[in-house]
Design a protein around this motif. Structure first.
Motif, mmCIF file in Angstrom:
data_model
loop_
_atom_site.group_PDB
_atom_site.id
_atom_site.type_symbol
_atom_site.label_atom_id
_atom_site.label_comp_id
_atom_site.label_asym_id
_atom_site.label_seq_id
_atom_site.Cartn_x
_atom_site.Cartn_y
_atom_site.Cartn_z
ATOM 1 N N UNK A 444 0.805 -1.406 0.284
ATOM 2 C CA UNK A 444 -0.041 -0.065 -0.140
ATOM 3 C C UNK A 444 0.784 1.256 -0.050
ATOM 4 N N UNK A 445 1.925 1.019 0.797
ATOM 5 C CA UNK A 445 2.741 2.468 0.952
ATOM 6 C C UNK A 445 3.681 2.631 -0.342
ATOM 7 N N UNK A 446 3.843 1.600 -1.131
ATOM 8 C CA UNK A 446 4.522 1.441 -2.285
ATOM 9 C C UNK A 446 3.634 2.443 -3.435
ATOM 10 N N UNK A 447 2.509 1.975 -3.363
ATOM 11 C CA UNK A 447 1.570 2.406 -4.332
ATOM 12 C C UNK A 447 1.286 3.955 -3.950
ATOM 13 N N UNK A 448 1.000 4.346 -2.792
ATOM 14 C CA UNK A 448 0.961 5.425 -2.474
ATOM 15 C C UNK A 448 1.841 6.321 -2.657
ATOM 16 N N UNK A 449 3.193 6.272 -2.580
ATOM 17 C CA UNK A 449 4.487 6.958 -2.807
ATOM 18 C C UNK A 449 4.214 7.233 -4.302
ATOM 19 N N UNK A 452 1.508 9.617 -5.348
ATOM 20 C CA UNK A 452 1.695 11.102 -4.838
ATOM 21 C C UNK A 452 2.912 11.698 -5.692
ATOM 22 N N UNK A 453 3.804 10.955 -6.392
ATOM 23 C CA UNK A 453 4.759 11.567 -7.415
ATOM 24 C C UNK A 453 3.933 11.842 -8.527
ATOM 25 N N UNK A 454 3.050 10.957 -8.994
ATOM 26 C CA UNK A 454 2.176 11.370 -10.317
ATOM 27 C C UNK A 454 1.440 12.784 -9.958
ATOM 28 N N UNK A 540 -3.774 2.013 -1.695
ATOM 29 C CA UNK A 540 -2.527 2.980 -1.727
ATOM 30 C C UNK A 540 -2.876 4.037 -2.921
ATOM 31 N N UNK A 541 -3.625 3.809 -3.969
ATOM 32 C CA UNK A 541 -3.686 4.812 -4.891
ATOM 33 C C UNK A 541 -4.778 6.014 -4.520
ATOM 34 N N UNK A 542 -5.742 5.501 -3.827
ATOM 35 C CA UNK A 542 -6.605 6.588 -3.163
ATOM 36 C C UNK A 542 -5.919 7.285 -2.047
ATOM 37 N N UNK A 543 -5.241 6.634 -1.319
ATOM 38 C CA UNK A 543 -4.496 7.304 -0.165
ATOM 39 C C UNK A 543 -3.224 8.295 -0.931
ATOM 40 N N UNK A 544 -2.736 7.927 -1.930
ATOM 41 C CA UNK A 544 -1.692 8.721 -2.834
ATOM 42 C C UNK A 544 -2.119 10.262 -3.221
ATOM 43 N N UNK A 545 -3.669 10.267 -3.349
ATOM 44 C CA UNK A 545 -3.956 11.628 -3.789
ATOM 45 C C UNK A 545 -3.704 12.812 -2.546
ATOM 46 N N UNK A 546 -4.382 12.474 -1.302
ATOM 47 C CA UNK A 546 -3.895 13.196 -0.353
ATOM 48 C C UNK A 546 -2.272 13.183 0.127
ATOM 49 N N UNK A 547 -1.737 12.212 0.067
ATOM 50 C CA UNK A 547 -0.263 12.364 0.213
ATOM 51 C C UNK A 547 0.450 13.161 -0.915
ATOM 52 N N UNK A 548 -0.128 13.244 -2.017
ATOM 53 C CA UNK A 548 0.413 14.082 -3.256
ATOM 54 C C UNK A 548 0.186 15.583 -2.884
#
Length: 601
Positions: A444-449, A452-454, A540-548
């Motif tokens: 999950x963390x790998x996809x979130x990172x 967020x970069x994208x 992870x993809x959903x979490x990556x948006x706020x992280x980004x």
């Protein structure tokens, strides 16, 4: 045999036996160390051309702009030489159907001791001739001999020149009274008198005075101590800082002083922004490397259970066992750091804008601080990824290690109850995920990172489409920087997805065989293995948006940028990113999942 020699021999033998896994480890750390090296040396490399230009043109330590030609600043304490005052006037330059705002500086044909622009093409100023700042000429398409119109007067370009008294176009300082606007969209209506991203040209004094009845005056100062330039400007000016790129500057103080470090910062702004992007990419890659390597190392440790038992049976202590397991990864980390330093230093000049407004080329300087930091990051990534699995393997009892029995799965009561009525593939997928919660978190963390970069990439791409405070050549450089770490980021994320799936396949060979014995089809098992990776990918993809979003906000704080001017990605585009990531993970994990059919005992 000495303890150290034993550790080295065992680590070397293990690396030879598992070359493919060692190569993956090397590539993961190499990606992070190369990007980090680029980020550390690219700005220092960009400073070289400005330093060369400053030396060649006898660049001023402080540039002063005064309303009156007799300002006493040239006689202030600490000033050892001065040139000027030179009249400065705003004007319009037109050529070949194009028009641009310019700042016109009146100069003498004779050279000066402080700030004598270096002519790169043609000759210096003369009556009826105009000398154009080289970067502005390159962007506007001007050459020696071209006819131009300045303030309604027909002139001819007699030369191109560079100066260290002002950053190359479009990062030029604002000297005129009315003020300047940089990086403003072409259709924006500006207040009267405000110049829009002006270029710099030089005329004779007489030609310049004719353009403006009330010019300002430029005075170039040489100090006894150049390192005190910023303090000197602060004392005598009070507003030494220049307007930020992309901001509108209306007016200026009656005496405006700019020290050479600020001019250098403006001249290397592109390199600074490139450096920030590369460093962000480096840390994202380091996080991805830790996530992927933790799974890879954990799988290797599970395969080495019997070897650990043999080492303990012949007298090896838990500390020796942990040292043997850690040594090979530390060796690979050192090799990856060395390779990253070499590749990064050789690649850095390609990511520095070779501007026509400066003299010389970028030469990355490899310092001991850079070498130490890159090596430390490589070792930290290796240790963080391997320490927990190594210590866990070292603590296993000798008898249990020699038995090499399958690790009993974790049984989570609520998960079993929740999945009992689901279709067989989804039931198996949830239980596979529940047996290795640490691996699910890493996936999950790998996809979130990655997402967020994208997210940051999408924002910066929209920003660069409007060019911002950059010209077309600078935009190309920044796009190359973004492309470098984006490609590496996506490639490393893809490798992580495959590694995590394959580790799951190996861990669940016995449980998959049992599921088939109880009636599950090969298709059910394959679908379950794929779904076990898709579910963390979706989270992870959903979490990556706020992280980004947080990452971009941090980027704005670091660069002192205005985030409100940058449009955020539309919701439809973000939804498409989430869907694309889930589909990509499903596709990447399908191959190792299908190969699982041939690995069942």
């Amino acid at each position: 045999m000495g303890r150290l020699l034993l550790v080295v021999r065992l680590a070397r033998r293990d690396l030879r036996r598992r070359k493919a896994e060692a190569l993956l480890l090397l590539l993961a750390i190499l990606a992070a160390t190369t990007t980090l090296t680029l980020g550390l040396v690219v700005r220092a490399a960009a400073s070289d051309p400005y330093g060369t230009t400053r030396a060649v043109t006898h660049g001023p330590d402080v540039v002063a702009v005064a309303d009156e030609p007799g300002d006493p600043i040239a006689r202030a304490a600490g000033v050892v030489a001065a040139s000027g005052p030179f009249p400065v006037a705003p004007a319009k330059l037109a050529a070949a159907g194009r028009e641009s705002d310019v700042q016109v500086v009146g100069r003498d044909p004779a050279p000066t001791a402080v700030d004598q622009p270096a002519v790169t093409r043609g000759s210096w100023v003369r009556d009826g001739g105009v000398v154009v700042e080289a970067a502005f000429a390159a962007d506007f398409g001007l050459h020696v001999g071209d006819p131009v119109t300045v303030g309604g007067r027909s002139l001819r370009v007699v030369g191109l020149a560079v100066s260290a008294a002002m950053a190359p176009y479009p990062g030029s300082s604002c000297w005129v009274k009315a003020g300047c606007a940089s990086g403003v969209a072409p259709g924006t209506v500006l207040p009267p008198g405000l110049l829009r991203t002006p270029g710099l040209i030089w005329l004779t004094r007489a030609d310049t005075v004719e353009l403006a009845a009330d010019p300002v005056y430029l005075i170039d100062l040489k100090l006894a101590d150049p390192s005190a330039a910023t303090a000197f400007a602060t004392v005598h000016n009070g507003t030494a800082a220049t307007p930020k790129p992309g901001r509108v500057a209306q007016g200026r103080p009656s005496l405006f002083l700019q020290p050479w470090p600020e001019i250098q910062a403006d001249a290397t702004r592109l390199a600074r922004d490139s450096q920030i992007l590369l460093l962000i990419g480096a840390w994202l890659l380091a996080l991805l490397a830790v996530a992927g390597l933790s799974v890879l190392v954990g799988g290797r440790m599970a395969d080495q259970t019997r070897r650990v038992g043999l080492l303990k049976a012949v007298g090896g202590t838990p500390g020796l066992v942990a040292a043997v397991l850690l040594a090979e990864y530390l060796v690979v980390a050192v090799v990856a750091a060395a390779a990253g330093l070499v590749i990064g230093s050789l690649t850095a000049p390609l990511l520095v804008d070779d501007t026509a407004g400066l003299i010389g080329a970028a030469h990355p300087a490899m310092t001991w601080a850079t070498i130490g930091l890159v090596l430390a990051v490589a070792l930290v990534v290796a240790v963080v990824a391997t320490l927990v699995p190594a210590l866990r393997a070292a603590r296993v009892s000798t008898v249990r290690s020699l038995a090499d029995a399958p690790r009993p799965p974790r049984r989570v009561g609520w998960l079993i109850a929740a999945s009992a009525r689901l279709p067989v593939p989804l039931l198996l997928a949830l239980r596979l995920a529940g047996r290795r919660p640490r691996r699910v978190v890493l996936a999950t963390a790998s996809i979130a990172v990655t997402v967020s970069g994208i997210y940051v990439l999408l924002i910066l791409n929209r920003f660069l489409n409007g060019n911002g405070p950059y010209d077309a050549a600078q935009v190309r450089v920044l796009r190359h920087v973004l492309l470098v770490w984006t490609v590496i980021l996506l490639a490393l994320a893809a490798v992580n997805a495959i590694v995590i799936t394959w580790a799951t396949v190996l861990d669940n060979r016995h449980s998959a065989a049992l599921a088939r014995a109880l009636g599950a089809t090969p298709g059910d098992v394959t679908t379950a293995l794929t779904a076990a990776q898709v579910l963390p990918a979706l989270a992870g993809a959903v979490l990556g948006i706020p992280v980004g979003f947080v990452l971009f906000a941090a980027l704005m704080v670091i660069t002192d940028g205005d985030g409100d001017r940058v449009p955020q990605p539309p919701p439809g585009q973000l939804a498409a990113v989430v869907l694309a990531v889930v589909v990509a993970v499903a596709g990447l994990t399908a191959v190792p999942a299908r190969l699982a059919r041939t690995t069942l005992p």
